[in-house]
Design a protein around this motif. Structure first.
Motif, short mmCIF file in Angstrom:
data_model
loop_
_atom_site.label_atom_id
_atom_site.label_comp_id
_atom_site.label_asym_id
_atom_site.label_seq_id
_atom_site.Cartn_x
_atom_site.Cartn_y
_atom_site.Cartn_z
N TRP A 29 62.42 44.53 77.35
CA TRP A 29 63.81 44.96 77.56
C TRP A 29 64.77 43.78 77.60
O TRP A 29 65.88 43.85 77.08
N THR A 70 61.19 49.33 80.24
CA THR A 70 62.40 48.86 80.92
C THR A 70 62.10 47.74 81.91
O THR A 70 62.98 47.35 82.68
N GLN A 72 61.16 44.07 83.74
CA GLN A 72 61.85 42.78 83.75
C GLN A 72 60.94 41.59 83.46
O GLN A 72 61.42 40.47 83.30
N ALA A 133 67.53 52.14 86.10
CA ALA A 133 67.00 52.54 84.78
C ALA A 133 66.43 53.94 84.79
O ALA A 133 65.65 54.30 83.90
N GLN A 134 66.80 54.79 85.77
CA GLN A 134 66.14 56.08 85.93
C GLN A 134 66.35 57.03 84.75
O GLN A 134 65.59 57.98 84.59
N SER A 136 65.83 56.15 81.71
CA SER A 136 64.94 55.75 80.61
C SER A 136 63.55 55.29 81.07
O SER A 136 62.62 55.30 80.26
N CYS A 137 63.39 54.90 82.31
CA CYS A 137 62.07 54.45 82.76
C CYS A 137 61.15 55.65 82.96
O CYS A 137 61.59 56.76 83.24
N GLU A 332 74.89 49.86 90.27
CA GLU A 332 73.87 50.05 89.25
C GLU A 332 74.18 49.34 87.94
O GLU A 332 73.27 49.12 87.12
N THR A 335 73.21 44.85 86.63
CA THR A 335 72.22 44.36 85.66
C THR A 335 72.77 44.39 84.24
O THR A 335 72.57 43.45 83.46
#
Length: 470
Positions: A29, A70, A72, A133-134, A136-137, A332, A335
């Protein structure tokens, strides 16, 4: 027959991607790591995933489990050899069942977190895991990294939210552990072993998760603070006044929110000019099980004394769900703002809450003296001691120049964290990017014990090699 041909025979040609079709799955990501793969395979269910793992084990082919990609720390990205098979879980996306009497939901690993939240809400329940990222994660990735998020203070990490798992072992067997039991004291807890193992011990294909009653009322406030020590004092006050109803307590440096409103000008802070200018902000949320009036009374009983005690310079209380969402959106999108601002050095650290303010104050001073112009962007989950201690390069610093600073800066920050009894990874995992750090800060015995577990469960070493224990 080649392994690719065998995989096509198992999953079908449309779900075995090679060449250019595989490329979207091979970069992390943050775009720090790009690997190569023999193929990317998308199984339709656990049985097919187990068959794919058996084929890979027979061929001694490395396996890289992948969710929404997603992460890090490049934990779901293959290396550069081109030998690995990426198993992407996007087709395992079914909600298998909801039991409102037992307060559980059973979902497959490819379910997007937001879809699980919505399914729970439609059943009149709350699934509290909440991340930036909820949308897409995947749940499988959340479990593989023991994700935290913004409500850990009340509900715990992903491990605390999980009752049972279904896992494909490195030998291609299926462990059917989807038990919705809150008490099961029958030997070693395999569930907790797989959660947080980043796909190095097995492939999580489904989970039985805890649900909770929906709150009757929520209250959200954004507070302007003079310093991080004021946030710690405010947290103590909120814990005493709200107890378990305190579901969120986030902190953000003023520089973080200045960056957000600069990159996304449609976002605004709900405050006028203040003197002195706030150095920090806190985002506080109460979830009440009784009523709107009860929530409001509890909120006022904490916030009014905090203002009187100068723990807060000013407070904005959300007057609607839309305003509450706007406050959370500020948090949110930090990032995303950092990603737009250029190269960023990131740290995901945890320390005892009592030490965080001194750590940040002292480490900030050392970094600014050593690297003039470094822009510190610090935010995170104060309630559980987890900070995302990040930094952007000095104005005018080129990408290569800033990259040359990264190793020294990370060593400085992580050395100070380790000396304070903290952790260099609070919720993001180890992946590829922190393997050397793990070797540096874990004791030899801890590393040896982890290695024994890995060898016992994955003797061929095919599950996500190069991650966690390289």
């Amino acid at each position: 027959m080649s392994l690719v041909d065998a995989l096509i025979g198992c999953a079908g040609a449309a779900n075995v991607l090679t060449g250019a079709d595989a490329q979207p799955y091979l970069t992390d990501w943050r775009r720090h790591a790009t690997g190569r793969a023999l193929a990317v395979v998308r199984p339709r269910d656990a049985a097919q995933a187990a068959q794919i793992v058996r084929l890979c084990a027979q061929a001694r082919a490395p396996i890289v489990p992948q969710g929404g990609n997603t992460g890090q720390v490049a934990g779901a990205t293959p290396d550069g050899t081109g030998l690995a098979v990426v198993i992407n879980m996007q087709r395992l996306n079914r909600i298998r069942g909801i039991d409102t009497q037992n307060d559980t939901i059973t979902v497959e690993a490819g379910c997007v977190l937001e879809a699980v939240q919505q399914a729970a809400m439609q059943a009149g329940r709350l699934f509290p895991l909440s991340l930036g990222a909820q949308g897409s994660c995947f749940i499988g990735g959340n479990l593989a990294t023991n994700a935290g998020g913004t409500q850990v203070l009340r509900y715990g990490n992903a491990r605390e939210l999980t009752l049972g798992l279904e896992v494909v072992t490195p030998q291609g067997e299926i462990w059917h552990g989807l038990r919705g039991l809150r008490k099961d004291n029958t030997g070693y807890d395999l569930r907790d072993l797989y959660i947080g193992s980043e796909g190095t011990l097995g492939l999580i294909t489904a989970a039985t998760l805890k649900l909770f009653p929906l709150p009757r009322a929520r209250r959200t406030a954004l507070l302007a603070l003079a310093g991080l020590d004021a946030a710690t004092a405010l947290l103590n006050r909120a814990r005493g006044g709200f107890g378990a109803a305190l579901t969120g307590f986030e902190v953000m440096s003023a520089d973080c929110l200045d960056l957000v409103t600069g990159v996304f000008p449609e976002q605004r802070l709900p405050f006028g000019p203040m003197h002195p200018r706030p150095a920090w902000y806190a985002l506080l949320e109460l979830s009440d099980s009784e009523s709107e009036a009860h929530a409001q009374d509890r909120f006022e009983s904490v916030l009014a004394p905090a203002l009187e005690a100068s723990e807060a310079l000013d407070v904005a209380v959300a007057s609607s769900e839309a305003q509450s969402a706007a406050f959370w959106h500020l948090r949110e999108t930090i990032t995303l703002a950092l990603a737009a601002a250029g190269p960023c050095i990131k740290h995901d650290i945890s320390l005892p809450v009592s030490q965080l303010a001194d750590f940040v104050h002292e480490t900030d001073a050392i970094l600014r003296q050593s690297y003039p112009g470094l822009r510190l962007m610090v935010f995170g989950h104060l309630g559980d001691g987890n900070l995302h201690y990040n930094m952007l390069g000095p104005g005018g610093a080129g990408k290569e120049q800033f990259a040359a600073m990264e190793s020294a800066i990370q060593a400085l920050v992580h050395d100070r964290v380790h000396a304070s009894g903290g952790s260099i990874s609070a919720e993001q995992g180890i992946g590829q990017r922190r393997v050397d750090d793990l070797r540096r800060y874990k004791s030899p015995l801890e590393l040896e014990l982890m290695g024994r577990i890995k060898q016992a469960l994955d003797p061929l070493g095919i599950m996500n090699p190069g991650k966690v224990l390289a």
